[in-house]
Structures are given as structure tokens and as C-alpha cells.
Scaffold this active site. Structure first.
Site, PDB file in Angstrom:
ATOM      1  CG  ASP A  62      10.414   5.341  11.507  1.00 16.71           C
ATOM      2  OD1 ASP A  62      11.619   5.588  11.698  1.00 16.71           O
ATOM      3  OD2 ASP A  62       9.809   5.726  10.502  1.00 16.71           O
ATOM      4  CG  ASN A 131       4.271   5.593   0.345  1.00 21.29           C
ATOM      5  OD1 ASN A 131       4.890   6.402   1.030  1.00 21.29           O
ATOM      6  ND2 ASN A 131       3.990   4.366   0.770  1.00 21.29           N
ATOM      7  CG  HIS A 133       6.137   6.669   4.196  1.00 22.07           C
ATOM      8  ND1 HIS A 133       6.483   5.382   3.823  1.00 22.07           N
ATOM      9  CD2 HIS A 133       7.318   7.324   4.327  1.00 22.07           C
ATOM     10  CE1 HIS A 133       7.793   5.283   3.751  1.00 22.07           C
ATOM     11  NE2 HIS A 133       8.319   6.434   4.040  1.00 22.07           N
ATOM     12  CD  GLU A 138       4.080   2.727   4.329  1.00 23.09           C
ATOM     13  OE1 GLU A 138       4.091   3.752   3.616  1.00 23.09           O
ATOM     14  OE2 GLU A 138       5.007   1.909   4.361  1.00 23.09           O
TER      15      GLU A 138
END
Ligand code: F6R
Length: 255
Positions: A62, A131, A133, A138
Site C-alpha cells: 500500500d 482493528n 486490517h 479496513e
């Protein structure tokens, strides 16, 4: 594993064996803190075993949108410093999504074509967000997604604020490989360290496969390895079983 350093050595072993077996391998690489011990251990293995890295290619997961590539938090910069230089890769063979592209959506599609043209990723390095990801996919991301523009979750912006002078400077958008892209790699290696990852690790390994925890999709991959330290393992229900399996492995493994 007892420490993040041992996590790194074990993950590096998978990469080192892959490089020895196929010197023109395509590696999937991640940024963030989690893979750093792996890259350090791998650099040592490459030097100690005189492994040829000149034919390797690499694709990063990313990149932030709108952060110049010479900014020290851009993933172009980070990958160059933590992967390309220490592993002795050819910079021309190291790819990072074009977060500064005029048309990032098209840049995402081009990135997919480049991965395919390289023959697909042989081994993909992954960290996991608090979280759940992977990449910057996400919670609620499509489990079939490909490289595309995403909005970072407020938790991710807050988590990554430690790398910037202030939270308001953290970009809000990114170009990330999709979950479908990541799942197309032939082997996945996820590393996690520390208590802040314990919930995500339990959810990804033992929870339902769900877009609410994107990393849980690893349960659907035929060759996924999760390597974690003690603190990250704290909330696993079957922890004793995993230790039993590890201690009774008959296949060759590092000390
Ligand atoms: C990085 C990436 C992210 C990180 C994750 C964990 O390229 O794609 O998914 O792996 O945010 O970050 P750290 O390792 O810094 O806790």
C-alpha cells in the site's frame, strides 16, 4: 515465540528458503513496525548464506495518497530504507502503489496488471492492524477486493499518528492491494507482536471469517502462516494446542 526478534527469525527463514529455491521470486512486502525484525533477520541470512537477491522482485501492499515519495513516511521511502537497501534488491524491480498518480484508481488497476505480469506473488509478508486490517483493507472491506483507493479508518489514522509530527498530518486516503489481491499470493506470512495485537490475532485465527476482521480471510488460504510473540498470543483460546502442535512438528524447522 518468546520475542519479536524470534518472530522475525522464523519469518525470515521462510523468505530465505524461498529465495534460495527460486532466486527470481516475487516477494510481497509490508511496511509498519511488525515486519522490521523479519527484514533485519533476512538481511543477515542473505549476507551469511550469500543469497543472490539481484533477480528478486517486490510489490508493496500500500501507499498513502498525496504523500510525496521522498517524504520519510511515504511507503516508497520506507520500503526503500527497510527492504530495498538492506536486502540488496534492484530498485527497478521494487514496486509500490502510485499514491501520487493523477488517477489513483487507474494506478490501482495498473498495479494489478504489474503483479500479474511478474507472475504473481510467491510469498507475501503481512502485519495486522489493531482493528484486523491487512494492507489498508479496513473492516467492512470486500473480501474479493483488488488494488484500489480506500479511506483510512480513524483508528488507523490514530495508530499511525506516531510516525507523523501531528495526527492532522496523517493522510486520510491510500491506495492498497485488495484482500483478493493478497489472497492471490501463493503463500502468506503474517507477523504480529505486542498486547495491542492480541484481540486482532484472536479474531483472525479463531473468529468467524468476516469482513469485520479482514485478516480472518487467512483462514481461507491454503498456505498461510501466522507468527506471533507471547503478548500477541494472549487472547487465543487454543493457545496450548498451538504450542503442542509446534512442539510436536515432525517437519524440519529452525531452532
Ligand atoms: C503496512 C500495512 C498495514 C500494517 C498494519 C500493522 O504496509 O499494510 O496493514 O501491517 O497496520 O502495522 P504495524 O506493524 O506498524 O503495527
Amino acid at each position: 515465540m518468546p520475542t519479536p526478534e524470534r518472530v522475525g527469525e522464523l519469518a525470515a527463514d521462510i523468505f530465505a528458503r524461498q529465495i534460495a529455491k527460486k532466486p527470481d521470486s516475487v516477494l510481497g512486502v509490508a511496511t509498519g513496525s511488525s515486519p522490521l525484525t523479519t527484514y533485519q533477520a533476512l538481511a543477515k541470512r542473505i549476507a551469511d548464506e550469500n543469497l543472490d537477491t539481484s533477480q528478486l522482485s517486490a510489490f508493496a501492499l500500500d501507499e498513502y495518497i498525496g504523500l510525496p515519495y521522498d517524504h520519510d513516511q511515504s511507503y516508497h521511502y520506507v520500503i526503500n530504507e527497510t527492504v530495498t537497501k538492506p536486502l540488496g534488491l534492484d530498485p527497478a524491480r521494487v514496486h509500490v502503489p502510485a499514491g501520487m498518480a493523477e488517477n489513483p484508481a487507474e494506478a490501482g488497476r495498473e498495479y494489478e496488471r504489474a503483479i500479474e505480469a511478474a507472475g504473481g506473488v510467491d510469498v507475501q509478508m503481512l502485519g495486522v492492524g489493531g482493528n484486523g486490517h491487512i494492507g489498508f483493507n479496513e473492516p467492512s472491506s470486500s473480501l474479493a477486493s483488488r488494488t484500489r483507493v480506500k479511506t483510512l479508518a480513524p483508528k488507523t489514522v490514530a495508530d499511525n499518528a506516531r510516525f507523523f509530527d501531528k495526527a492532522s498530518l496523517v493522510p486520510t486516503h491510500c491506495l492498497t492491494q485488495g484482500i483478493g489481491t493478497i489472497m492471490s499470493a501463493r503463500r502468506l506470512v503474517l507477523v504480529a507482536n505486542g498486547a495491542s495485537k492480541a484481540d486482532a490475532v484472536a479474531a483472525l485465527a479463531e473468529g468467524p471469517v468476516s469482513a469485520m476482521c479482514p485478516a480472518s480471510v487467512l483462514q481461507m488460504h491454503e498456505r498461510a502462516t501466522v507468527i506471533i510473540d507471547e503478548a500477541a498470543a494472549a487472547k487465543l483460546q487454543l493457545r496450548e494446542y498451538y504450542e503442542y502442535v509446534w512442539n510436536n512438528k515432525t517437519v524440519q524447522r529452525p531452532e
